[in-house]
Write a protein that holds these residues in place. Sequence first.
Motif, PDB file in Angstrom:
ATOM      1  N   ARG A   1       0.768  -1.137  -0.258  1.00 38.40           N
ATOM      2  CA  ARG A   1      -0.028  -0.048  -0.074  1.00 38.40           C
ATOM      3  C   ARG A   1       0.651   1.246   0.100  1.00 38.40           C
ATOM      4  O   ARG A   1       0.532   2.174  -0.704  1.00 38.40           O
ATOM      5  N   GLU A   2       2.015   1.237   0.915  1.00 40.50           N
ATOM      6  CA  GLU A   2       2.938   2.329   0.996  1.00 40.50           C
ATOM      7  C   GLU A   2       3.561   2.609  -0.304  1.00 40.50           C
ATOM      8  O   GLU A   2       3.935   3.613  -0.980  1.00 40.50           O
TER       9      GLU A   2
ATOM     10  N   VAL B   1       1.823   4.249  -3.392  1.00 42.64           N
ATOM     11  CA  VAL B   1       1.801   5.831  -3.320  1.00 42.64           C
ATOM     12  C   VAL B   1       3.386   6.242  -3.344  1.00 42.64           C
ATOM     13  O   VAL B   1       3.309   7.367  -4.089  1.00 42.64           O
TER      14      VAL B   1
ATOM     15  N   VAL C   1      -0.118  13.996  -4.566  1.00 45.08           N
ATOM     16  CA  VAL C   1      -0.506  13.102  -3.715  1.00 45.08           C
ATOM     17  C   VAL C   1      -2.268  13.208  -3.727  1.00 45.08           C
ATOM     18  O   VAL C   1      -3.036  12.173  -3.692  1.00 45.08           O
TER      19      VAL C   1
ATOM     20  N   ILE D   1      -3.414  10.948  -6.412  1.00 38.48           N
ATOM     21  CA  ILE D   1      -3.347   9.634  -6.189  1.00 38.48           C
ATOM     22  C   ILE D   1      -4.378   9.249  -5.100  1.00 38.48           C
ATOM     23  O   ILE D   1      -4.876   8.233  -5.275  1.00 38.48           O
ATOM     24  N   ALA D   2      -4.579   9.811  -4.262  1.00 33.59           N
ATOM     25  CA  ALA D   2      -5.651   9.666  -3.120  1.00 33.59           C
ATOM     26  C   ALA D   2      -7.121   9.549  -4.073  1.00 33.59           C
ATOM     27  O   ALA D   2      -7.632   8.604  -3.527  1.00 33.59           O
TER      28      ALA D   2
ATOM     29  N   LEU E   1      -7.171   6.299  -6.054  1.00 32.86           N
ATOM     30  CA  LEU E   1      -7.029   5.037  -5.217  1.00 32.86           C
ATOM     31  C   LEU E   1      -8.375   4.981  -4.470  1.00 32.86           C
ATOM     32  O   LEU E   1      -8.516   3.992  -3.673  1.00 32.86           O
TER      33      LEU E   1
ATOM     34  N   VAL F   1      -7.145  11.990   1.390  1.00 32.96           N
ATOM     35  CA  VAL F   1      -5.711  12.788   1.217  1.00 32.96           C
ATOM     36  C   VAL F   1      -4.720  12.624   2.471  1.00 32.96           C
ATOM     37  O   VAL F   1      -3.757  12.192   2.125  1.00 32.96           O
TER      38      VAL F   1
ATOM     39  N   THR G   1      -4.921   9.895   4.248  1.00 28.22           N
ATOM     40  CA  THR G   1      -4.338   8.608   4.227  1.00 28.22           C
ATOM     41  C   THR G   1      -3.261   8.455   3.209  1.00 28.22           C
ATOM     42  O   THR G   1      -2.123   7.613   3.390  1.00 28.22           O
ATOM     43  N   ALA G   2      -3.269   8.941   2.201  1.00 30.69           N
ATOM     44  CA  ALA G   2      -2.352   8.743   1.268  1.00 30.69           C
ATOM     45  C   ALA G   2      -1.029   9.600   1.533  1.00 30.69           C
ATOM     46  O   ALA G   2      -0.110   9.037   1.466  1.00 30.69           O
TER      47      ALA G   2
ATOM     48  N   ARG H   1       0.532   7.317   4.167  1.00 30.05           N
ATOM     49  CA  ARG H   1       1.212   5.966   3.407  1.00 30.05           C
ATOM     50  C   ARG H   1       2.322   6.638   2.787  1.00 30.05           C
ATOM     51  O   ARG H   1       3.556   5.553   2.819  1.00 30.05           O
TER      52      ARG H   1
END
Length: 164
Positions: free
Chosen positions: A106-107, A110, A120, A123-124, A127, A131, A133-134, A137
Amino acid sequence: MLARSGVPAADRDDVLQECLIGAVVAVREGRYRPEPGLPPRRVLQRWLIGIAGHQARKYHEKAYRRREVAVPDPRACIAGRERVPSPHGKVEARALLELLWEVHPRERGVLILVGVGEQVSDIARSLGMPVATAFSRLRRGRRRLAAVLKRWRRFRSAAVVSRG
């Protein structure tokens, strides 16, 4: 078959030669046993395609061990007009990229997306996560990668000291 397998045109003759040698050796050792009742031409064709696929995979597996450096004009290197890149840099780069597998998936996802220039927030959104959480990670991924790289540097410097 070899063209579709990603073997460069310059190396296809060599891989084809390996295919033919492999086929001759297999016939001599009795490993070519076509099933009776099937069209012999079709069976031979499929068998040779299998050998070609095997040789192409073998070619790609050995590619990282080659010490060849592709340069546009080899004569320029001899004359000293062009600096030849060291093959060791490519080997180290590959080793460092493999260290990414030690980061949690998961990390790592990202981390890689940020590494190729994605924002970011994008990406958030792609996925389907908040944001924050992104960013979490990304932070954990960077921390884990830094620890892995630190361990790798210690190992590398210890190996250089023991050789020297």
